[in-house]
Design a protein around this motif. Structure first.
Motif, PDB file in Angstrom:
ATOM      1  N   ALA A  20       0.853  -1.190   0.000  1.00 24.27           N
ATOM      2  CA  ALA A  20       0.000   0.000   0.000  1.00 24.27           C
ATOM      3  C   ALA A  20       0.890   1.242   0.000  1.00 24.27           C
ATOM      4  CB  ALA A  20      -0.892  -0.004   1.232  1.00 24.27           C
ATOM      5  N   ASN A  53      -0.909  11.777   3.887  1.00 29.74           N
ATOM      6  CA  ASN A  53      -1.953  11.269   4.769  1.00 29.74           C
ATOM      7  C   ASN A  53      -3.145  10.692   4.030  1.00 29.74           C
ATOM      8  OD1 ASN A  53      -0.688  11.660   7.209  1.00 29.74           O
ATOM      9  ND2 ASN A  53      -1.480  13.751   7.431  1.00 29.74           N
ATOM     10  N   LYS A  54      -2.939  10.291   2.816  1.00 33.07           N
ATOM     11  CA  LYS A  54      -4.013   9.685   2.068  1.00 33.07           C
ATOM     12  C   LYS A  54      -3.573   8.265   1.686  1.00 33.07           C
ATOM     13  CE  LYS A  54      -7.457  10.685  -1.258  1.00 33.07           C
ATOM     14  NZ  LYS A  54      -8.006  11.468  -2.251  1.00 33.07           N
ATOM     15  N   PHE A  55      -4.483   7.286   1.937  1.00 34.19           N
ATOM     16  CA  PHE A  55      -4.193   5.876   1.710  1.00 34.19           C
ATOM     17  C   PHE A  55      -4.561   5.503   0.311  1.00 34.19           C
ATOM     18  CE2 PHE A  55      -5.591   1.403   1.840  1.00 34.19           C
ATOM     19  CZ  PHE A  55      -4.396   0.815   2.189  1.00 34.19           C
ATOM     20  N   TYR A  56      -3.567   4.936  -0.442  1.00 32.61           N
ATOM     21  CA  TYR A  56      -3.821   4.431  -1.786  1.00 32.61           C
ATOM     22  C   TYR A  56      -3.563   2.937  -1.747  1.00 32.61           C
ATOM     23  CZ  TYR A  56      -3.478   9.328  -3.176  1.00 32.61           C
ATOM     24  OH  TYR A  56      -3.674  10.664  -3.308  1.00 32.61           O
ATOM     25  N   GLY A  57      -4.568   2.196  -1.794  1.00 27.15           N
ATOM     26  CA  GLY A  57      -4.375   0.788  -1.670  1.00 27.15           C
ATOM     27  C   GLY A  57      -4.757   0.037  -2.809  1.00 27.15           C
ATOM     28  N   ILE A 100       1.047   5.314   1.008  1.00 27.34           N
ATOM     29  CA  ILE A 100       0.418   6.409   1.734  1.00 27.34           C
ATOM     30  C   ILE A 100       1.161   7.688   1.332  1.00 27.34           C
ATOM     31  CG2 ILE A 100      -0.072   7.375   4.021  1.00 27.34           C
ATOM     32  CD1 ILE A 100      -0.030   4.524   5.087  1.00 27.34           C
TER      33      ILE A 100
END
Length: 155
Positions: free
Chosen positions: A146, A151-155, A148
């Motif tokens: 994953a 502060n944004k999660f890109y999974g 990040i």
């Protein structure tokens, strides 16, 4: 003063000679020893005239009658008791052997039941751990790479 005589009495106080008569006992009619027996009724009074003329009165004593001879048994009572004790001891020993055998078998049964419980419980735990088939309920998380950023999660 008077001097004492050979008996310790003062001289002049000698006594006359005493004549003693002892009756002669009759020979007993039996050889068994005399035993005192309580009579069933009051016995007759007997009188005996001694040689000096005196009369002695008293109860006549009847001799004790011996008990009749009982025939002895062929086997003594002590030997019968010893034999019965041996039979009883043998019966008790047999019972003790059976009791110890029963205790040993019960201990082996308990040991086998404990071993069976360990095998079954251990097998159930092994199946639970090593089985991967099917959904078991709960939350499944697949972890992958994953990213990040800011502060944004890109999974």
């Amino acid at each position: 003063m008077n001097e004492p005589t050979e008996y310790g009495r003062p001289a002049g106080h000698e006594t006359a000679a005493v004549e003693v008569h002892t009756p002669t006992p009759l020979a007993p009619a039996h050889t068994a020893p005399l035993m005192p027996v309580h009579p069933g009724a009051i016995p007759a009074v007997a009188s005996v005239v001694l040689p000096d003329g005196r009369v002695v009165t008293g109860y006549a004593i009847e001799p004790a009658k011996p008990e009749p001879v009982v025939a002895k048994p062929a086997v003594s009572r002590a030997s019968v008791n010893i034999a019965l004790g041996g039979i009883g001891f043998g019966a008790v020993c047999g019972g003790l052997v059976l009791l110890t055998t029963f205790i040993a078998a019960l201990a082996a049964l308990i040991h086998q039941l404990i071993f069976l419980a360990v095998v079954i419980f251990g097998g159930w735990i092994a199946v639970q751990v090593f089985s991967a088939s099917g959904h078991r309920g709960g939350t499944t998380v697949n972890i992958r790479k994953a990213v990040i950023k800011r502060n944004k999660f890109y999974g």
